[in-house]
Structures are given as C-alpha cells and as structure tokens.
Design a protein around this motif. Sequence first.
Motif: not given
Length: 267
Positions: A3, A50-51, A53-55, A255-256, A259, A263
């Motif tokens: 990533w 990584v998480l 950044e996504r959240l 991570a996808d 997340s 969510t």
Amino acid sequence: MSWVIDMSAIRRGYIDTRIGQIHYREAGNSDLPSLVMFHQVPSTSAMYEVLMERLANQFHIIAPDMPGFGGSDALNEAVTIKAYADILHEALLALGIHQCLVFGHHTGASVAVQLEYDFPGFASKIALSGPTLLDQALKDLLPKKSFAFPVEDNGSHLMLMWERVRAKDPDATLALSQRETLTGIALGDTYPDAYKAVIDQDYATQLASVKCPVLAFAGTEDPLLGQLDNALALVENGEKAIIEGARTYVCERNADEVSALLTNFFK
C-alpha cells in the motif's frame, strides 16, 4: 499487496500521563465521531496507518502506542491489561475523549474489553478483531511463542526474531515483517510481558459485562478464529464476521475489508 499511504493524512503527538508520555497517531477531523484503535503486540500504532487513511474522512481516529511500545513510555508497575487500560484511559481523557467508538486487534481486543469493563459507557460500540478468549490449549501454547531471545554476539537473535515474525504470515511484505521484527527486538527482555498479561486477564467475565454493541471478527487463518463463537455467546448484542484468508496482519493486508466492516458497524 503493498500500500502507498498518504502520510499527510496522519498526524502524531504525545500526551503527558502519570507514567510519562504516551505517543499516538491521529487522523480525521475532530468534528467527526471519535474512533480509538488499540494495536496488537509486538506492534505499535503504525499497524493502523493503512486503515486510518481509509477511514479518516468518516472518523476522528486516535491510535495510541500502548505503554512500553513504540514512542510510549513503559509502565512503572507490573504489566497487566488493566494497567494498560488505565493509562490509555487517562491519555484519552487528556485529549478530551470521554466516549468513543473502540476497535482492538488481538492484544488490542484485550485492552478494548478491559477499558469498557473498568469504565462502563466509555465505549459506545466495540469492534474486536481476534477476541482473546483463550482456551487452556492457547494459554499453554502462548508462552512457547512469546519468550524473549537473549542477545548474542553473533546477532543470531535478530534472525530468530525475523523467523518468528515471518512465520506469522509468510506472504506479508518484507517491509511489514522488518518493521515488526525491529519492534520485537526493541522490547528486549520485556517481550513476553504483554502476552502473559493477556493470559492472566479474566476476559470471559469482562466480555460478558459489556452492554454496548459488539462486532467480533477474525480471519480464517487467524489462530484465534476458533474462539470467535464462544466470545460472541458472552455478549448481549453481538455481530460476527469472518475474512477469508486473513491472518495476523489483517488490518493491513485486508484493509479494504476491515475498513468496510468498521464503517458499516460504526455508522
């Protein structure tokens, strides 16, 4: 999978506590719902970059390094999950967080449950990745997997730690394995302490006391998968999820999926 992380989305800071300073990573706007993430051992809050950044567009995320890990000062008392939770609660209050969403992975799942047990209502919802409801076989096995390697003149302890980390997930990136190896080496003789604290925690009693909604999940290759149903049976309001093929580093390598789970659960 490798990533690329936008590090500009992640900030760092320190909080003064009675044991010294607690280092933390932060992402997201403070106007968003607060989400606190507790890491596994021997990791640090770096495992959540990584998480985070996504959240970051949905939550105000605080990921502290537990006492003695990463940039946080060590406990000045016996290492227990309760001692970890007490200091982290103090640190979060200092940041103005009095209630929040909570996520913990492995040892972080131990801390998450202890925190809610000691400070009921602090968590509005709890997500647990690999809940640490250990049976006797796991309690017997863990010390054999978590002893410290004595420092040797020839550096053989460095290779032994590398082999231990790689065995957890041989398909992890070399960068991830190197980070975890160096973190483990940095712990020195204290490496086993957090694992012993997990073994000693009365996780079943504490988990059964949790009143808020709980999401419990694990990967199909997670050594704690076998305890997932037993953990869920203890909670009043629980949901279950399984991530196919995921191992110890699920929060980074999957991570996808993680997340998306968080969510949907925390919305």
